[in-house]
Design a protein around this motif. Structure first.
Motif, short mmCIF file in Angstrom:
data_model
loop_
_atom_site.label_atom_id
_atom_site.label_comp_id
_atom_site.label_asym_id
_atom_site.label_seq_id
_atom_site.Cartn_x
_atom_site.Cartn_y
_atom_site.Cartn_z
N TYR A 7 0.86 -1.20 0.00
CA TYR A 7 0.00 0.00 0.00
C TYR A 7 0.88 1.24 0.00
N LEU A 8 0.28 2.37 -0.41
CA LEU A 8 1.01 3.63 -0.38
C LEU A 8 1.24 4.00 1.08
N GLY A 9 2.50 3.93 1.51
CA GLY A 9 2.84 4.15 2.91
C GLY A 9 3.43 5.52 3.11
N PHE A 14 -4.07 7.35 4.38
CA PHE A 14 -5.46 7.00 4.09
C PHE A 14 -5.52 5.68 3.34
N THR A 15 -4.47 5.42 2.54
CA THR A 15 -4.44 4.17 1.78
C THR A 15 -4.36 2.97 2.72
N GLU A 16 -3.63 3.13 3.83
CA GLU A 16 -3.59 2.03 4.82
C GLU A 16 -4.99 1.79 5.37
N VAL A 54 -4.01 1.36 -3.88
CA VAL A 54 -3.57 2.72 -4.24
C VAL A 54 -4.80 3.63 -4.33
N PRO A 55 -4.61 4.95 -4.12
CA PRO A 55 -5.74 5.87 -4.31
C PRO A 55 -6.01 6.05 -5.79
N LEU A 56 -7.29 6.14 -6.18
CA LEU A 56 -7.64 6.33 -7.60
C LEU A 56 -8.21 7.72 -7.86
N PRO A 86 -13.73 8.08 3.79
CA PRO A 86 -13.86 9.51 4.06
C PRO A 86 -12.49 10.06 4.44
N VAL A 87 -12.13 11.23 3.95
CA VAL A 87 -10.80 11.77 4.30
C VAL A 87 -10.99 13.05 5.09
N GLU A 88 -10.39 13.07 6.29
CA GLU A 88 -10.45 14.26 7.14
C GLU A 88 -9.03 14.67 7.45
N PHE A 89 -8.73 15.92 7.21
CA PHE A 89 -7.36 16.40 7.33
C PHE A 89 -7.14 17.20 8.61
N SER A 90 -5.95 17.00 9.22
CA SER A 90 -5.54 17.78 10.39
C SER A 90 -4.15 18.34 10.15
N THR A 107 2.67 17.93 2.68
CA THR A 107 1.60 16.94 2.57
C THR A 107 1.56 16.35 1.17
N HIS A 108 0.60 15.46 0.94
CA HIS A 108 0.36 14.88 -0.39
C HIS A 108 -0.34 15.93 -1.26
N PRO A 109 -0.07 15.94 -2.58
CA PRO A 109 -0.69 16.96 -3.44
C PRO A 109 -2.22 17.00 -3.34
N HIS A 110 -2.87 15.85 -3.18
CA HIS A 110 -4.33 15.86 -3.10
C HIS A 110 -4.81 16.48 -1.79
N ALA A 111 -4.07 16.26 -0.73
CA ALA A 111 -4.45 16.86 0.55
C ALA A 111 -4.25 18.38 0.48
N LEU A 112 -3.16 18.78 -0.14
CA LEU A 112 -2.88 20.23 -0.26
C LEU A 112 -4.02 20.90 -1.03
N ALA A 113 -4.42 20.29 -2.13
CA ALA A 113 -5.47 20.89 -2.97
C ALA A 113 -6.78 21.01 -2.19
N GLN A 114 -6.99 20.11 -1.22
CA GLN A 114 -8.26 20.13 -0.50
C GLN A 114 -8.23 20.98 0.76
N CYS A 115 -7.07 21.54 1.08
CA CYS A 115 -6.96 22.37 2.29
C CYS A 115 -6.56 23.80 1.95
N SER A 133 3.14 11.09 0.44
CA SER A 133 1.88 10.78 1.12
C SER A 133 1.75 11.69 2.34
N THR A 134 0.54 11.70 2.91
CA THR A 134 0.30 12.51 4.10
C THR A 134 1.11 11.97 5.28
N ALA A 135 1.22 10.65 5.37
CA ALA A 135 1.98 10.05 6.48
C ALA A 135 3.48 10.27 6.28
O1 PPY Z 1 -1.27 10.37 1.46
C1 PPY Z 1 -2.14 9.54 1.86
O2 PPY Z 1 -2.42 9.38 3.05
C2 PPY Z 1 -2.85 8.77 0.87
O3 PPY Z 1 -3.30 7.70 1.14
C3 PPY Z 1 -3.11 9.41 -0.46
C4 PPY Z 1 -4.22 10.40 -0.27
C5 PPY Z 1 -3.94 11.73 -0.05
C6 PPY Z 1 -4.97 12.65 0.14
C7 PPY Z 1 -6.27 12.23 0.11
C8 PPY Z 1 -6.54 10.90 -0.10
C9 PPY Z 1 -5.52 9.97 -0.29
#
Ligand code: PPY
Length: 315
Positions: A7-9, A14-16, A54-56, A86-90, A107-115, A133-135
């Motif tokens: 998994y994306l670690g 969130f992938t975990e 993986v996230p799609l 569901p994804v919740e960011f802190s 952070t991960h690019p997708h998290a950045l775009a959403q915050c 990844s966020t982690a």
């Molecule tokens: O980075 C992560 O935690 C992921 O699993 C990828 C991701 C990043 C942001 C939103 C959803 C998934």
């Protein structure tokens, strides 16, 4: 040997969480964290693991480019499952850091775009950095001499790497969800459940008027509902696109199989990505959608909409 899953670690992504949904009985040592989406694909391809997650796509930000690039151009793998999380960011930082100290956020690019909204209101002068990844961001913040002051990540990642929360619920949309896919080596398809999805990539034969409609018609005339359509560059040259499609149903069903044959006839190439049970759907609570004829009210509403956009209004 028991099954192992990439998994994306690292731990805490969130992938975990998605992998835990998909393989709830897997022991901790069965989960294999990988740095980056491509590494997950490679671990599955090489046989180092039995499957991978993986996230799609995200409900706010859309497709995850690295995943789609591998699905479209990489050595073929099958999608054999999916789950939505569901994804919740802190915002997490090392102990003693206060919000005013935060100058570099990772952070991960997708998290950045959403915050972005929260960041522009609360940390307008902070530099932002994207990592795998966020982690991975949370882990980097926790390390001695960290190049970042804070990470946008899940609570579980912040806690896992010994950080403390500066803010929670910082996503611009509180209802954001991400869809994750489970990858397997080509082989046996999961059997039809009555609530399945089929994923494919269609490569148009040559650029001509109606080329996309020819593809979509193969589904429409057979009453197959589409749940996702995304155009992606093929990488061959500017203006050369393929279409990533998710359709309701299983390739074992006649109408889906026939739609795929039709697409194969009108396209230069078709990559079948898999048929798999649809997340959160059952035949009882959510029967597949059937085509419905448009009503007069639908026509009237569309006419009014056209008038509005012609007048320069946006809905
Ligand atoms: O980075 C992560 O935690 C992921 O699993 C990828 C991701 C990043 C942001 C939103 C959803 C998934």
């Amino acid at each position: 040997m028991p099954n192992r899953y990439a998994y994306l670690g690292p731990e805490g992504t969130f992938t975990e969480a998605a992998l835990r949904n998909l393989r709830p009985d897997a022991p901790d040592e069965a989960r294999v964290p990988c740095e980056g989406v491509a590494a997950v694909f490679d671990a599955v391809r090489s046989g180092a693991v039995d499957g991978g997650v993986v996230p799609l796509e995200n409900s706010v930000e859309g497709g995850v480019t690295a995943t789609i690039a591998e699905l479209v151009n990489g050595d073929p793998l099958l999608v054999t499952g999916e789950t939505a999380v569901p994804v919740e960011f802190s915002l997490f930082a090392r102990g003693g850091t206060v919000l005013e100290d935060v100058k570099r956020v990772a952070t991960h690019p997708h998290a950045l775009a959403q915050c972005r909204g929260w960041l522009s209101r609360n940390l307008p002068d902070a530099d932002t950095h994207t990592v795998s990844s966020t982690a991975a961001a949370a882990r980097a913040v926790s390390e001695p001499g960290a190049p970042y002051d804070a990470a946008i990540c899940a609570v579980i990642a912040g806690e896992r790497y010994g950080l403390h929360a500066l803010a929670s619920g910082i996503g611009d949309r509180s209802d954001a969800a991400t869809r994750f896919i489970y990858l397997s080596r080509p082989g046996v398809l999961p059997g039809p459940t009555g609530a399945d999805l089929t994923s494919l990539v269609a490569f148009i034969a040559d650029d001509h008027p109606g080329a996309l409609i020819e593809v979509l018609n193969q589904f429409a005339v057979r009453g197959v509902n589409l749940t996702r359509l995304e155009s992606r560059p093929t990488g061959d040259r500017l203006g050369s696109y393929c279409f990533c499609i998710d359709a309701e149903g299983h390739v074992a069903e006649a109408r889906v199989g026939e739609a795929l044959m039709g697409i194969r006839r009108v396209c230069r190439d078709v990559r079948f990505l898999g048929s798999y049970p649809r997340s959160g759907r059952t035949t009882e609570n959510d029967p597949p959608l059937r085509p419905r004829p448009a009503t007069d009210a639908d026509f009237a509403e569309a006419e009014q909409w056209l008038a509005r956009i012609r007048a320069g209004q946006v809905d």
